[in-house]
Scaffold this motif. Sequence first.
Motif, PDB file in Angstrom:
ATOM      1  N   HIS A  50    -197.862  -2.569 -78.570  1.00  0.00           N
ATOM      2  CA  HIS A  50    -199.024  -3.028 -77.812  1.00  0.00           C
ATOM      3  C   HIS A  50    -200.129  -1.985 -77.898  1.00  0.00           C
ATOM      4  N   ILE A  51    -201.244  -2.206 -77.208  1.00  0.00           N
ATOM      5  CA  ILE A  51    -202.369  -1.279 -77.336  1.00  0.00           C
ATOM      6  C   ILE A  51    -202.037   0.108 -76.801  1.00  0.00           C
ATOM      7  N   GLY A  52    -200.952   0.237 -76.049  1.00  0.00           N
ATOM      8  CA  GLY A  52    -200.511   1.569 -75.638  1.00  0.00           C
ATOM      9  C   GLY A  52    -200.219   2.458 -76.829  1.00  0.00           C
ATOM     10  N   TYR A  53    -199.923   1.846 -77.994  1.00  0.00           N
ATOM     11  CA  TYR A  53    -199.647   2.634 -79.191  1.00  0.00           C
ATOM     12  C   TYR A  53    -200.891   3.336 -79.715  1.00  0.00           C
ATOM     13  N   TYR A  54    -202.068   2.912 -79.288  1.00  0.00           N
ATOM     14  CA  TYR A  54    -203.272   3.625 -79.675  1.00  0.00           C
ATOM     15  C   TYR A  54    -203.302   5.030 -79.070  1.00  0.00           C
ATOM     16  N   PRO A 214    -200.290  12.910 -72.138  1.00  0.00           N
ATOM     17  CA  PRO A 214    -200.157  12.368 -70.776  1.00  0.00           C
ATOM     18  C   PRO A 214    -199.724  10.911 -70.843  1.00  0.00           C
ATOM     19  N   MET A 215    -199.081  10.420 -69.795  1.00  0.00           N
ATOM     20  CA  MET A 215    -198.706   9.013 -69.725  1.00  0.00           C
ATOM     21  C   MET A 215    -199.906   8.217 -69.227  1.00  0.00           C
ATOM     22  N   VAL A 216    -200.192   7.131 -69.903  1.00  0.00           N
ATOM     23  CA  VAL A 216    -201.341   6.298 -69.554  1.00  0.00           C
ATOM     24  C   VAL A 216    -200.862   5.100 -68.741  1.00  0.00           C
ATOM     25  N   PRO A 217    -201.453   4.852 -67.560  1.00  0.00           N
ATOM     26  CA  PRO A 217    -201.031   3.686 -66.772  1.00  0.00           C
ATOM     27  C   PRO A 217    -201.268   2.390 -67.531  1.00  0.00           C
ATOM     28  N   GLY A 218    -200.436   1.398 -67.256  1.00  0.00           N
ATOM     29  CA  GLY A 218    -200.658   0.072 -67.822  1.00  0.00           C
ATOM     30  C   GLY A 218    -201.789  -0.626 -67.097  1.00  0.00           C
ATOM     31  N   LEU A 219    -202.118  -1.815 -67.546  1.00  0.00           N
ATOM     32  CA  LEU A 219    -203.214  -2.556 -66.935  1.00  0.00           C
ATOM     33  C   LEU A 219    -202.916  -2.937 -65.493  1.00  0.00           C
ATOM     34  N   ALA A 220    -201.603  -3.051 -65.171  1.00  0.00           N
ATOM     35  CA  ALA A 220    -201.230  -3.413 -63.806  1.00  0.00           C
ATOM     36  C   ALA A 220    -201.174  -2.202 -62.895  1.00  0.00           C
ATOM     37  N   GLY A 221    -201.398  -0.991 -63.446  1.00  0.00           N
ATOM     38  CA  GLY A 221    -201.378   0.213 -62.631  1.00  0.00           C
ATOM     39  C   GLY A 221    -200.114   1.018 -62.777  1.00  0.00           C
ATOM     40  N   SER A 222    -199.168   0.586 -63.639  1.00  0.00           N
ATOM     41  CA  SER A 222    -197.945   1.325 -63.889  1.00  0.00           C
ATOM     42  C   SER A 222    -197.899   1.698 -65.357  1.00  0.00           C
ATOM     43  N   LYS A 223    -196.781   2.287 -65.800  1.00  0.00           N
ATOM     44  CA  LYS A 223    -196.643   2.638 -67.213  1.00  0.00           C
ATOM     45  C   LYS A 223    -196.761   1.395 -68.075  1.00  0.00           C
ATOM     46  N   ASP A 230    -197.936  -8.418 -68.211  1.00  0.00           N
ATOM     47  CA  ASP A 230    -199.209  -8.225 -67.523  1.00  0.00           C
ATOM     48  C   ASP A 230    -199.730  -6.801 -67.657  1.00  0.00           C
ATOM     49  N   SER A 231    -198.875  -5.857 -68.112  1.00  0.00           N
ATOM     50  CA  SER A 231    -199.292  -4.461 -68.186  1.00  0.00           C
ATOM     51  C   SER A 231    -199.807  -4.072 -69.553  1.00  0.00           C
ATOM     52  N   LYS A 232    -199.733  -4.971 -70.539  1.00  0.00           N
ATOM     53  CA  LYS A 232    -200.073  -4.563 -71.906  1.00  0.00           C
ATOM     54  C   LYS A 232    -200.760  -5.686 -72.665  1.00  0.00           C
ATOM     55  N   ILE A 233    -201.442  -5.285 -73.734  1.00  0.00           N
ATOM     56  CA  ILE A 233    -202.091  -6.213 -74.647  1.00  0.00           C
ATOM     57  C   ILE A 233    -201.443  -6.034 -76.002  1.00  0.00           C
ATOM     58  N   ASP A 234    -200.921  -7.113 -76.558  1.00  0.00           N
ATOM     59  CA  ASP A 234    -200.279  -7.075 -77.864  1.00  0.00           C
ATOM     60  C   ASP A 234    -201.326  -6.781 -78.938  1.00  0.00           C
TER      61      ASP A 234
END
Length: 543
Positions: A50-54, A214-223, A230-234
Amino acid sequence: MSVDGLSPEQKYELITRNLQEVLGGEEILKILNERDLKLYWGTAPTGKPHIGYYVPMSKIADFLTAGVEVTILLADIHAFLDNMKAPLDLVKFRTKYYEVLIKTLLESIGVPIDKLKFIIGSSYQLTEKYNMDNYRLCATVTEHDAKKAGAEVVKQVESALLSGLLYPGLQTLDEEYLGVDAQFGGVDQRKIFVFAEKYLPHLGYKKRAHLMNPMVPGLAGSKMSSSDPDSKIDLLDEADVVSRKLKKAFCEEGNVNDNGVLSFVESVLFPLRSLNGNTPGFLIKRNEKWGGNVNYTSYQSLKDDFRDKKVHPGDLKAAVTEAINNLLEPIREKWKNDLEFQNLTKQAYPEVEKIVKKKESKKHNQAPSINDGKPIDVSRLDIRVAKIIKAELHQSNPKSYVSTVDVGDASGNPRTVVSGLASYIPLEQMQGRFVLAICNLKPSKFQGIESSAMLLAASSSDDKTIELLDPPAGSETGEKIFFEGYGSAERNGEILNPKNKIFEKVAENFKINEEGVATFKDIPFKTSKGDVTVKTLKEGIIR
């Protein structure tokens, strides 16, 4: 500036910028004075990237720009051992999928990958020498240390499998077998990194340096997590899906902590826009009456303005939505024009493909059904404008109100409704007000009193503020709430079975948007007089 033109100190600055912690920094600088650094980053091919991989990719871009020899470990054995998140028969396809997608991602942001290589874990982790070292490590490591090392990474469950204890040791041995000087990962890996620094010398191997994002929060406010949609964008989400998910993302006005939208700007957008010596810029587009457009050349200035409420969450989300879609468009285009890539996606994630086909086969706006054959969507709920005739405290529970509510039943008789609102809304504000009530839930007893409807209220993300929904002025008692694109709210007497949890499933898509309007999947709650709103709350949930 080219890599050849960078001094060891400049390379070190580029390698370590924006990291949360570096272990062994002096050794890294010593190596850079002699040759280029060798580093690896590992990822287990389980859920879809997901976009967290950026976040790690933006750092890998820094590493490659600094001349680092980067190895990406596709940890297929680890994927299976981590509480068996990925079946072995799918791991080989997911491993290839990860490689293709990561290469595409890096190429899309203009990063040269000539010094990047991919290695599959099983290519060496099943060898006799590696396994012998694993046994040697097992003879040295205590159960306590192994469990402690994996606490932040390996899924913790009751009656945990032995595989979870092996995970940190395997990651430790990877540093030796990949022939690197350093390992890169999130700060959630810190305990494994400390474990590696302690135990590699026990086997006669040198300890490595460790670089932590650093750990980046997800869109829902968690990892950010592949398991939480709901926390990530594919990385293959279409533009409209990105927009919808960003609108639902947690981004409280003035809140600069646990803000996944703002953190993505800091960890990804600014670093990517400053590659190759470019001056970063992040444009917030606004109407002239709100100050007009503003271009931020530093994250700190954007953060300060957001904290001081000079930047509205809606404007920030719009800018991030545009930026993410610009990042994803080259990846989408490659996927659409590459049949092999499409087939690989189906092989790696067949269950996702089945879900997509199932959705495509249904009519527009119709949700999945349960065993009664009816859709699970807002058309199942009989939501009406109602009026509280009288409210009083519950005799047995001072946190609840017992209200007499006119919901417009044909009989003309009001209903009794129990609600847990006494801690949030003063009793005098309950009297005689118009509200929204769900009228076809099966009656339930609360503290000995049967409740025959449910009042809809909105709450802030921290649950400190709860407000009742307000139908627009002029709405009549008993009037049905409707949603554009969905069927009639007439229920023909259907009473919803609580075992099916239909309300709970539908309510997952209830939100209060940035304008304070109540919505279902971004579609407003409406009466004949207009939109249903909340007077004092923006960006909340409805329950």
